[in-house]
Scaffold this active site. Sequence first.
Site, PDB file in Angstrom:
ATOM      1  N   ARG A  18     -24.016   2.538  42.514  1.00  0.00           N
ATOM      2  CA  ARG A  18     -24.220   1.649  40.953  1.00  0.00           C
ATOM      3  C   ARG A  18     -26.103   1.018  42.179  1.00  0.00           C
ATOM      4  O   ARG A  18     -27.073   0.815  40.906  1.00  0.00           O
ATOM      5  CB  ARG A  18     -24.368   1.015  40.356  1.00  0.00           C
ATOM      6  CG  ARG A  18     -23.125   1.432  39.105  1.00  0.00           C
ATOM      7  CD  ARG A  18     -23.148   0.997  38.241  1.00  0.00           C
ATOM      8  NE  ARG A  18     -21.969   0.016  38.436  1.00  0.00           N
ATOM      9  CZ  ARG A  18     -21.777  -0.961  37.716  1.00  0.00           C
ATOM     10  NH1 ARG A  18     -22.218  -1.345  36.781  1.00  0.00           N
ATOM     11  NH2 ARG A  18     -20.374  -1.838  37.858  1.00  0.00           N
ATOM     12  N   GLY A  82      -7.282  -0.477  44.029  1.00  0.00           N
ATOM     13  CA  GLY A  82      -7.007  -1.093  43.180  1.00  0.00           C
ATOM     14  C   GLY A  82      -7.247  -2.933  43.712  1.00  0.00           C
ATOM     15  O   GLY A  82      -7.240  -2.807  44.951  1.00  0.00           O
TER      16      GLY A  82
END
Length: 453
Positions: A18, A82
């Site tokens: 992003r 994760g």
Amino acid sequence: MSARSCLTVVLAAGEGTRMRSSRPKVLHAIAGRPLVGHVLAAVQATGSRVAVVVGPNADAVTAAVTAQVPDAAVFVQAERRGTAHAVLAARAALEQGADDILVAFADTPLIRPETLAALRAPLAAGAAVSVLGFRPADPAGYGRLVTQGDDLVAIREEKDASADEKAIRLCNAGLMGISGAHALALLDRIDANNAKGEFYLTDVVELARKAGFRAVVTEAADDSEVLGVNTQAQLAEVGAVLQHRLRGALLDAGVTMAAPETVHLAFDTKIARDVTIEPYVVFGTGVSVAEGAVIRAFSHLEGATVGPGAIVGPYARLRPGAVLERDVHVGNFVEIKAATVEAGAKANHLTYIGDARIGAKANIGAGTITCNYDGILKHKTDIGAGAFIGSNSSLVAPVKIGDGAYVGSGSVITADVPADGLAVARGKQTVKEGWAARWRAVMAAKKKPRSAP
Ligand code: UD1
Ligand code: MG
């Protein structure tokens, strides 16, 4: 500092999609230092050992980490599976053992050493897990902290939370302490049975309790400490918070700033008390300013040392290696690079000084240029104490102007000038009486009269 040993695992394997940038997210800088560098500095201040987990193809991140913390252990998490999976990428460091294990995120740069220490305190008191909690205005996206009295019972990720759990305001800031004695055993029990199919570090809370250990929450003293960076807008926001902190520290230390919100600082800017900084000044890295100096408006400083009582600007530019000694004056549109300006010397207007020494109390006239570069090499200009360089002179380096020497305005100096001598190196002036009047008359006669309308 605690007598217990500590290993902090800094997770830096984020992709940073992003940010829309070719640069790895954690290498984006605020106050002149990459995000990961701020986290490393906080960790180092606690005396902890450091392990950093980077993503694949992150050589630049590894280089930045080892440049700052040469003995940091760097591990690659080849696949992003994760936060627990990321911590376990540092297995070799975990196996070496430590009393306390801390997990920090490299994209959360405002964390303070005091907060890291506070997170360790419950471990020393016997808890197996210690989690940093905070209460964001909007909890969406954060793991919720499920508590029972003083105990933390579980951390529920947003995607896995029930409606009741989603209503909890106390959230996981992401930082966690785990007792070193149990860390590996607990982490190895984590599975990926959840909505995201990831190995959640947060599952360590329930696993610790199942094994009969305690988990607790420590609330952050200041929410801004746990601000994370995912976008350019958040990078700017976190940068602004850091600027506010840095300015506040300077004001507390006796620096005068009439408009502090317009002064941009670097993480390492050193400014002594009784320094005045006018509005709109930018400090790059590596600047120190001594007592009583004045940095006037719109100046830009980087890698420079400003001595006591010196006056810089307005509109001055000090580049790396500029050293101004006591009471030096550097005025508007003056650029100084890799040069020492000795006590009381002045360069007040429109000047470039590069690769030079300016002796004490020398006066550098407006428009003086040290011609330091011949297109291939840089050369040095040495100006003696008390020398006077007339305006608009070019000093073609390598060249030496002796103590107390004069250089006539507009000179192009290509040879050394002896002490107390005068050098004039410009076309000699000739004067022709009445020449201009005669010229105008000749030209007027040549000019055609305008035709009548
Ligand atoms: C995590 C926490 C959440 C907390 C939030 C705070 C978990 C499961 N959830 O969620 O409870 O409220 O942080 O911001 O831990 N990372 C890796 N490798 C991975 C995954 C993550 O290095 O495989 C790094 C990321 O780059 C980031 C950090 O770990 O710096 C956190 O990961 P992120 O995906 O942002 O976790 P959240 O979903 O925000
Ligand atoms: Mg996150």
